[in-house]
Design a protein around this motif. Structure first.
Motif, mmCIF file in Angstrom:
data_model
loop_
_atom_site.group_PDB
_atom_site.id
_atom_site.type_symbol
_atom_site.label_atom_id
_atom_site.label_comp_id
_atom_site.label_asym_id
_atom_site.label_seq_id
_atom_site.Cartn_x
_atom_site.Cartn_y
_atom_site.Cartn_z
ATOM 1 N N GLY A 89 0.788 -1.226 0.000
ATOM 2 C CA GLY A 89 0.000 0.000 0.000
ATOM 3 C C GLY A 89 0.823 1.280 0.000
ATOM 4 O O GLY A 89 0.282 2.362 0.197
ATOM 5 N N LEU A 90 2.118 1.162 -0.248
ATOM 6 C CA LEU A 90 2.991 2.332 -0.178
ATOM 7 C C LEU A 90 2.687 3.342 -1.280
ATOM 8 O O LEU A 90 2.667 4.556 -1.038
ATOM 9 C CB LEU A 90 4.450 1.893 -0.232
ATOM 10 C CG LEU A 90 5.505 2.966 -0.016
ATOM 11 C CD1 LEU A 90 5.237 3.785 1.232
ATOM 12 C CD2 LEU A 90 6.882 2.319 0.071
ATOM 13 N N SER A 91 2.422 2.890 -2.493
ATOM 14 C CA SER A 91 2.106 3.836 -3.568
ATOM 15 C C SER A 91 0.830 4.608 -3.248
ATOM 16 O O SER A 91 0.744 5.814 -3.510
ATOM 17 C CB SER A 91 1.986 3.125 -4.917
ATOM 18 O OG SER A 91 0.960 2.163 -4.881
ATOM 19 N N LYS A 92 -0.138 3.944 -2.641
ATOM 20 C CA LYS A 92 -1.378 4.626 -2.252
ATOM 21 C C LYS A 92 -1.103 5.659 -1.158
ATOM 22 O O LYS A 92 -1.649 6.767 -1.194
ATOM 23 C CB LYS A 92 -2.417 3.608 -1.786
ATOM 24 C CG LYS A 92 -2.940 2.727 -2.897
ATOM 25 C CD LYS A 92 -3.943 1.729 -2.350
ATOM 26 C CE LYS A 92 -4.342 0.730 -3.399
ATOM 27 N NZ LYS A 92 -3.330 -0.307 -3.615
ATOM 28 N N ARG A 93 -0.264 5.322 -0.194
ATOM 29 C CA ARG A 93 0.081 6.284 0.858
ATOM 30 C C ARG A 93 0.783 7.504 0.276
ATOM 31 O O ARG A 93 0.496 8.644 0.657
ATOM 32 C CB ARG A 93 0.974 5.625 1.917
ATOM 33 C CG ARG A 93 0.243 4.640 2.812
ATOM 34 C CD ARG A 93 1.164 4.005 3.839
ATOM 35 N NE ARG A 93 1.810 5.003 4.677
ATOM 36 C CZ ARG A 93 2.981 4.805 5.300
ATOM 37 N NH1 ARG A 93 3.608 3.648 5.183
ATOM 38 N NH2 ARG A 93 3.509 5.754 6.043
ATOM 39 N N MET A 94 1.698 7.282 -0.664
ATOM 40 C CA MET A 94 2.392 8.409 -1.284
ATOM 41 C C MET A 94 1.405 9.275 -2.066
ATOM 42 O O MET A 94 1.461 10.508 -2.000
ATOM 43 C CB MET A 94 3.534 7.921 -2.179
ATOM 44 C CG MET A 94 4.676 7.309 -1.399
ATOM 45 S SD MET A 94 6.210 7.016 -2.327
ATOM 46 C CE MET A 94 5.685 6.299 -3.830
#
Length: 147
Positions: free
Chosen positions: A95-100
């Protein structure tokens, strides 16, 4: 706590460009991203220095190692262009791309823009979740392209 929650806590997002390991970010982009094959380190350094917003995702369990990166080119009033987004392979699926993207689209300096653009060959699904859509007036756009 689940593994996903634990990973989320150890990855810290920051817009402090001084925390970015530019050598690592450049190498990762150049070696792994189709759009950065011709990018030189000098050009990348200048691009980061002159970007309106630079986002780094840092792994606090590994001395702040870069796990993800993105930058926004903008006048902070009418137009922005999202560029050079990546998540290092070992950090994908968390989910890192969504957090960014959440950080970027809600950044106070990027609100009320007339147009926020990006180009992608393979991540339309991610960006659509944040309101991006194909150009309505694409036939009107022009460019000087130096590939």
């Amino acid at each position: 706590m689940s593994q996903r929650e634990e990973n989320k806590e150890r990855i810290v997002l920051s817009t402090d460009r001084t925390l970015i390991d530019l050598d690592f970010a450049y190498r990762y982009l150049h070696d792994n991203m189709y759009w950065a094959k011709k990018l030189t380190f000098d050009v990348f350094q200048r691009a980061v220095a002159h970007s309106a917003i630079v986002v780094g995702a840092h792994d606090s369990s590994k001395d702040g190692q870069l796990a993800g990166f993105a930058r926004v080119i903008s006048d902070r009033a009418t137009f922005a262009y999202l560029s050079d987004v990546f998540v290092v392979a070992e950090y994908r699926g968390q989910g890192l791309s969504k957090r960014m993207m959440e950080l970027i689209v809600h950044h106070p300096e990027l609100q009320g823009l007339r147009r926020f653009a990006l180009v992608t060959e393979d991540a339309q699904g991610l960006y659509a979740k944040f309101g991006f859509e194909p150009l309505r007036d694409g036939a009107n756009w022009m460019q000087i392209y130096n590939g």
